[in-house]
Structures are given as C-alpha cells and as structure tokens.
Design a protein around this motif. Structure first.
Motif, PDB file in Angstrom:
ATOM      1  N   ALA A  44       0.688  -1.300  -0.061  1.00  0.00           N
ATOM      2  CA  ALA A  44      -0.084  -0.026  -0.017  1.00  0.00           C
ATOM      3  C   ALA A  44       0.828   1.326   0.182  1.00  0.00           C
ATOM      4  N   PHE A  50       1.804  -5.306   4.380  1.00  0.00           N
ATOM      5  CA  PHE A  50       2.727  -5.859   5.616  1.00  0.00           C
ATOM      6  C   PHE A  50       2.428  -4.900   6.841  1.00  0.00           C
ATOM      7  N   PRO A  69       3.633   4.170   4.360  1.00  0.00           N
ATOM      8  CA  PRO A  69       4.631   4.269   5.481  1.00  0.00           C
ATOM      9  C   PRO A  69       5.492   5.577   5.466  1.00  0.00           C
ATOM     10  N   ALA A 129       1.779 -10.283   5.758  1.00  0.00           N
ATOM     11  CA  ALA A 129       2.906 -10.852   5.144  1.00  0.00           C
ATOM     12  C   ALA A 129       2.519 -11.706   3.943  1.00  0.00           C
ATOM     13  N   VAL A 130       2.813 -11.303   2.581  1.00  0.00           N
ATOM     14  CA  VAL A 130       2.414 -12.071   1.393  1.00  0.00           C
ATOM     15  C   VAL A 130       3.660 -13.241   1.551  1.00  0.00           C
ATOM     16  N   ARG A 175      11.226   0.054  -4.968  1.00  0.00           N
ATOM     17  CA  ARG A 175      12.170  -0.152  -6.075  1.00  0.00           C
ATOM     18  C   ARG A 175      13.618  -0.129  -5.639  1.00  0.00           C
TER      19      ARG A 175
HETATM   20  P1  NAI Z   1       6.810   2.247  -1.540  1.00  0.00           P
HETATM   21  O1  NAI Z   1       7.872   2.079  -0.948  1.00  0.00           O
HETATM   22  O2  NAI Z   1       6.119   3.702  -1.712  1.00  0.00           O
HETATM   23  O3  NAI Z   1       5.601   1.061  -1.133  1.00  0.00           O
HETATM   24  C1  NAI Z   1       5.932  -0.174  -0.846  1.00  0.00           C
HETATM   25  C2  NAI Z   1       4.937  -0.775   0.241  1.00  0.00           C
HETATM   26  O4  NAI Z   1       4.859  -2.092   0.075  1.00  0.00           O
HETATM   27  C3  NAI Z   1       5.028  -0.404   1.599  1.00  0.00           C
HETATM   28  O5  NAI Z   1       3.891   0.172   2.218  1.00  0.00           O
HETATM   29  C4  NAI Z   1       5.717  -1.573   2.428  1.00  0.00           C
HETATM   30  O6  NAI Z   1       5.345  -1.607   3.553  1.00  0.00           O
HETATM   31  C5  NAI Z   1       4.898  -2.759   1.415  1.00  0.00           C
HETATM   32  N1  NAI Z   1       5.478  -3.949   1.303  1.00  0.00           N
HETATM   33  C6  NAI Z   1       6.476  -4.392   1.493  1.00  0.00           C
HETATM   34  N2  NAI Z   1       6.897  -5.600   1.376  1.00  0.00           N
HETATM   35  C7  NAI Z   1       5.581  -6.030   1.579  1.00  0.00           C
HETATM   36  C8  NAI Z   1       5.163  -7.370   1.775  1.00  0.00           C
HETATM   37  N3  NAI Z   1       5.927  -8.611   1.627  1.00  0.00           N
HETATM   38  N4  NAI Z   1       3.842  -7.825   1.841  1.00  0.00           N
HETATM   39  C9  NAI Z   1       3.043  -6.490   1.689  1.00  0.00           C
HETATM   40  N5  NAI Z   1       3.422  -5.472   1.711  1.00  0.00           N
HETATM   41  C10 NAI Z   1       4.952  -5.100   1.558  1.00  0.00           C
HETATM   42  O7  NAI Z   1       7.036   1.578  -3.136  1.00  0.00           O
HETATM   43  P2  NAI Z   1       6.346   1.530  -4.422  1.00  0.00           P
HETATM   44  O8  NAI Z   1       4.991   1.910  -4.276  1.00  0.00           O
HETATM   45  O9  NAI Z   1       6.777   0.286  -4.980  1.00  0.00           O
HETATM   46  O10 NAI Z   1       6.946   2.683  -5.051  1.00  0.00           O
HETATM   47  C11 NAI Z   1       8.354   2.968  -5.258  1.00  0.00           C
HETATM   48  C12 NAI Z   1       8.831   4.244  -5.551  1.00  0.00           C
HETATM   49  O11 NAI Z   1       8.321   4.927  -6.804  1.00  0.00           O
HETATM   50  C13 NAI Z   1       8.405   5.020  -4.278  1.00  0.00           C
HETATM   51  O12 NAI Z   1       9.581   5.388  -3.658  1.00  0.00           O
HETATM   52  C14 NAI Z   1       8.015   6.430  -4.842  1.00  0.00           C
HETATM   53  O13 NAI Z   1       8.589   7.534  -4.313  1.00  0.00           O
HETATM   54  C15 NAI Z   1       7.920   6.195  -6.385  1.00  0.00           C
HETATM   55  N6  NAI Z   1       6.799   6.580  -6.709  1.00  0.00           N
HETATM   56  C16 NAI Z   1       6.464   7.945  -6.490  1.00  0.00           C
HETATM   57  C17 NAI Z   1       5.063   8.450  -7.041  1.00  0.00           C
HETATM   58  C18 NAI Z   1       4.697   9.584  -6.753  1.00  0.00           C
HETATM   59  O14 NAI Z   1       5.435  10.587  -6.594  1.00  0.00           O
HETATM   60  N7  NAI Z   1       3.400   9.897  -6.856  1.00  0.00           N
HETATM   61  C19 NAI Z   1       4.169   7.657  -7.658  1.00  0.00           C
HETATM   62  C20 NAI Z   1       4.760   6.139  -7.948  1.00  0.00           C
HETATM   63  C21 NAI Z   1       6.062   5.691  -7.522  1.00  0.00           C
END
Ligand code: NAI
Ligand code: FAD
Length: 462
Positions: free
Chosen positions: A177, A200, A206, A232-233, A269
C-alpha cells in the motif's frame, strides 16, 4: 583532450536535466541512454503514463458518481480500453520527443546504447569508448519483487506491466500500500476491477503523517478499494491467466489466500546500476544498492558523480531533477545545492495527498515544540462548490518561533497547493506570514491560509 566535458549515463529526469543544464553552462555534454526513447522511468513507464491513466479514470469516476447530482444526467461514458492506452502512449510520445528536441536545441549529444565505465574518464557505449572529464551516473531504479515471486508482466506484474495490461482485470490484488499500489489500484478500481491491497504494515503509505494516512485510507475504502493490513505475503502461484496470493496475518499467524486475474507487486524499487562496471571501478555501493556519494554528489571514484534514484534519498523525479541541476552547477565551477528538507511528495489519487517537511511523528521524536493548524476542506467554499470537501490541511509550525516546519494535506489539488508551503519554507516563513498573505477567493488555496490562521488566533471558517 577529452571528447566531452561531461557524459551523463541515463536519460531520465535526473540525467536529461543534468545534461541540458551542463550544456547551458557551456560544457560539452553527451547523454547515454539505452532505451529507444529519452525520459527514463518517469516519462516512459512511471510518472507520466500513470498520471494519464489516473486522469482518464478520474473523469470516468466523476461521470459515474458526481455528474447526476450537478444536474448532468444521461448515460455515463463507456470504457474503450484500447483507446485509453493509445491516449496514454500518445502522451508518452509527446513528452519523450520533447526531450529529444530539447537535446538538439541545447546541443546535447545523445549516445544511443547502454553505457559502462571501463575507467575513470571513459564511457563505453557499444564498441566505442568516449573520453569525459567528468561522468554523471543517473541510471535510476527498477522494481524490486519479493523472494519467490516470479514477475511475468502479464499475470504477475510490476507497475510497468500494470500500465499496459491487455484488458481490465475483474479481480486485482495489489501487494504493497505504497504510492504505486494506491495510484494504480485506484486506476483499476475506477475501471470496475475488484481491487484488494495487501499491506505488511498496519498503515498505508509508511512515512506519511499518520492522521493523513488514516484519513486517506478511509477515503480509498469509500471508493471501493479493499485493504488487508498487517499481512505478509508468502507467495504467489500463477497460471497463464490467474493467480493465487497467499498471505499470513502478523497478529495471529493465520494464513489465507486471494484469487486474482492480475497481481501487482508494488513493494518498492531498488537502484539500477547493472552493467556499469562499478565494482571493477572501485565505486562504493551502500548495503541497499545505492551508489555512495558525498554532499556534492561525488562518488568514491574521482571524476565520477551520481544522482537520482541510483543514490540515497526519496525516489522522486523532482529530487532527481534538482540533483541533476545542482551537479551540473558543481561541474561548471558554481555552487550547486539541494535543500533536502523541502522536497514535496504527492500522491495523485482523488483526492490528492501532499506533504513537505517534518511530520508530527518526526517532530515528537525529535522533541521539537510545535503547534498544529488544521483546516477542513468542508470549510472551503470552492471545495464545497465542486463537491470536493473531503480532506484537510495540517500545518506544523515551531511553537516558539512560529516558523513553518511541515505541511500535510489531503484534498483537491493538494499536489499544487503544497508548493505555497515549499516556497514559504525556503524563505523561512512563519505561519503568520502565510496567514497575512492575501489569497484569492474562492480558491482551494484559502484552506492553506486558514490552516496558518489556525496556528495563531484561529481560522475564520472553521
Ligand atoms: P513504496 O516504498 O512506496 O511502498 C511499498 C509498500 O509495500 C510499503 O507500504 C511496504 O510496507 C509494502 N510491502 C513491502 N513488502 C511487503 C510484503 N511482503 N507484503 C505486503 N506489503 C509489503 O514503493 P512503491 O509503491 O513500489 O513505489 C516505489 C517508488 O516509486 C517510491 O519510492 C515512490 O517514491 C516512487 N513513486 C512515486 C510516485 C509519486 O510521487 N506520486 C508514484 C509512484 C511511485
Ligand atoms: P530513471 O528515470 O529511472 O532513468 C534512468 C535511465 O537510465 C533509464 O531510462 C534507463 O534506461 C537508463 N539507463 C540505466 N542504465 C543505463 C546504462 N548503463 N546505459 C544507458 N542508459 C542507462 N516520481 C515522481 O516524482 N512523481 C510521480 O508521479 C512518480 N510516479 C511514478 C510512477 C511509477 C509507476 C514509477 C515506477 C515511478 C514513479 N515515480 C514518480 C518515480 C520516478 O519515476 C523516479 O524517481 C525517476 O524516474 C528517477 O529518475 P532518474 O533519472 O534517477 O532515473
């Protein structure tokens, strides 16, 4: 004699901005990009295509849910998914071609191909070795999956696959999320998919101010997104057309499964530095894969710099761009600077979510005496007029000096409104400075002023 003053490796927002600024500052510059188009993750498979899909599906949502109450009756539009993809691809094309034009205009050479650094001062692209006085690495990042989950970009996808699915899934499971999960989850929920987000932790997004995060989750639930928190997946079993996601609830270790047509893995990422030859070059890499840099973006190898997603800090296009401009200034003998305390973050859902500076949780942890000024968009006439009264502004200021320390908001145009606070923070403004600034009526921005008034003698419309 060097072929170039600067060679930038990577043509994303960090790299292309750096290359253009280097050229503008009189440095002979080339940019190496292996993709067929410039613009990096952001323009090709990130910020821009996701915002195109968010825009189109938001209009659909408005037509389905809000038009009738404003007296706009009749059939809602139907979805032509192929045309929506064409629209998205056209937007990408216009933007990536725009960068190509800017390269020509600014006399930046695009060296097409994948680059490596055989030695300091040299960049190899294909069979050719180019000399450069300085090299800037801007190779960005890639999606990181979970152990044991195989990505096929068809049924089990990263954001890249999710942007170009052949059809709209009936059931989608989003793992994570975070920003990607919630933006892309919103897109498919608006298109009619049953979207379940498995996270998670106990809170979504977060790091976000906890009050905003809770309010955000409530609004997303109202829009039809399902959440399974604290889960946790464990794994994903996929066939050619379906998948089964197994997760374990952290509170009692119970296991359950979810069926889906598409699983989006959005768990973060990681820096992409494959093939650069950094190990042989002796560049230090941090434990989480980022290239180590000093305060001036210099790596541990003389004449080699790094910026953007490949180094530490938030993985955001505008952070990469700012570093790109700053390192160009450094290479031109000027003093490049990035204020990491004032980098806004925006989530482009509806309503939008935006933040800058410290969260309340951070201030508490740091023992800073602070005050809070809050204002609900329900008290903003413009927001009410356009049926966008959900959300609020929360301004944080130093209790003793009144200096603005942070701002967190959820509401209409939050992603644009936040910049008023960024400018205020850059100038060291107080909440009172903001409260004394005339804001046009009726605009959403009045909510920012009201939050500033709430830091002092009180908001008017609360
Ligand atoms: P993220 O770091 O924002 O979120 C990843 C989420 O996955 C976290 O809530 C984490 O707790 C959860 N997670 C991790 N392992 C897990 C598991 N085993 N089971 C369930 N949940 C789990 O990463 P996200 O969304 O992939 O984005 C990557 C990057 O791209 C971010 O750093 C963001 O800054 C950038 N981005 C920015 C955007 C914007 O500025 N609007 C839009 C899309 C991406
Ligand atoms: P990148 O954009 O990743 O660019 C790096 C480039 O380097 C790539 O084109 C790659 O092909 C090239 N490259 C890599 N290695 C080599 C090599 N050896 N030789 C030649 N070329 C090479 N951020 C925001 O601020 N706002 C958003 O709304 C937003 N939305 C996003 C949505 C999604 C779905 C995703 C995935 C990301 C989003 N981001 C957003 C994050 C943003 O895309 C990144 O922070 C940004 O692109 C980082 O820029 P960069 O220049 O560091 O790297």
């Amino acid at each position: 004699m060097a072929d170039y003053d600067v060679i930038v490796i990577g043509g994303g927002p960090g790299g292309y901005v750096c290359a253009i600024r280097c050229a503008q500052l009189g440095l002979k510059t080339a940019c190496v990009e292996g993709r067929e188009t410039l613009g990096g993750t952001c323009l090709n498979v990130g910020c821009i295509p996701s915002k195109a899909l968010l825009h189109a599906t938001h209009l659909l949502h408005e037509a389905e849910h809000n038009f009738a109450s404003m007296g706009l009756k009749g059939k809602s539009p139907s979805v032509d998914w192929a045309q929506m993809q064409t629209y998205k691809d056209d937007v990408i094309g216009q933007n990536t071609k725009g960068i190509e034009f800017l390269f020509k205009k600014n006399k930046v050479d695009w060296l097409k191909g994948w680059g490596s650094i055989p030695a300091a001062g040299q960049v190899k692209v294909g069979d050719e070795v180019h000399n450069a006085k300085n090299i800037v690495i801007a190779t960005g990042s890639e999606a990181s999956s979970l152990p044991g989950i195989e990505i096929d970009e068809k049924v089990v996808v990263t954001s890249t696959g999710a942007l170009s699915l052949p059809k709209i899934p009936k059931k989608m499971v989003v793992i994570g999320a975070g920003v990607i999960g919630l933006e892309m989850g919103s897109v498919y929920a608006r298109l009619g998919a049953e979207v379940t987000v498995v996270e998670f932790l106990d809170n979504i997004t977060p790091g976000m101010d906890a009050e905003v995060s809770r309010s955000f989750q409530k609004l997303l639930k109202k829009q039809g997104l399902n959440f399974i928190m604290g889960a946790a997946v464990q794994g994903v079993e996929a066939t050619k057309t379906k998948a089964k996601v197994t997760y374990k609830l952290r509170k009692d270790d119970s296991e359950a499964t979810l069926d889906a047509d598409v699983v989006l893995v959005a768990t973060g990422r990681r820096p992409f530095t494959d093939g650069l030859g950094l190990e042989a070059l002796g560049a230090e890499i941090l434990p989480r894969g980022q290239i180590k840099t000093d305060g001036h973006w210099a790596t541990t190898v003389k004449g080699v710099y790094a910026i953007g997603d490949a180094i530490e800090g938030p993985m955001l296009a505008h952070k990469a761009e700012d570093e790109g401009m700053a390192v160009a200034e450094v290479l031109a003998g000027k003093s490049g600077h990035v204020n990491y305390g004032v980098i806004p973050g925006v989530i482009y859902t509806q309503p939008e979510v935006a933040s800058v500076g410290k969260t309340e949780e951070q201030l508490k942890e740091e023992g800073v005496a602070y005050k809070v000024g809050k204002f609900s968009f329900m008290g903003n006439a413009r927001a009410k007029a356009v049926h966008q009264g959900d959300g609020f502004v929360k301004l944080l200021a130093d209790k003793n000096t009144d200096r603005i320390l942070g701002c967190h908001l959820i509401g209409p145009s939050a992603g644009d409104l936040i910049h008023e606070i960024c400018v205020a923070m850059e100038f060291g403004a107080s909440a009172q400075d903001l409260a004394l600034t005339c804001h046009a009526h009726p605009t959403f921005s009045e909510a920012m002023r009201e939050a500033a008034l709430a830091c002092g003698d009180g908001a008017i419309h609360a």
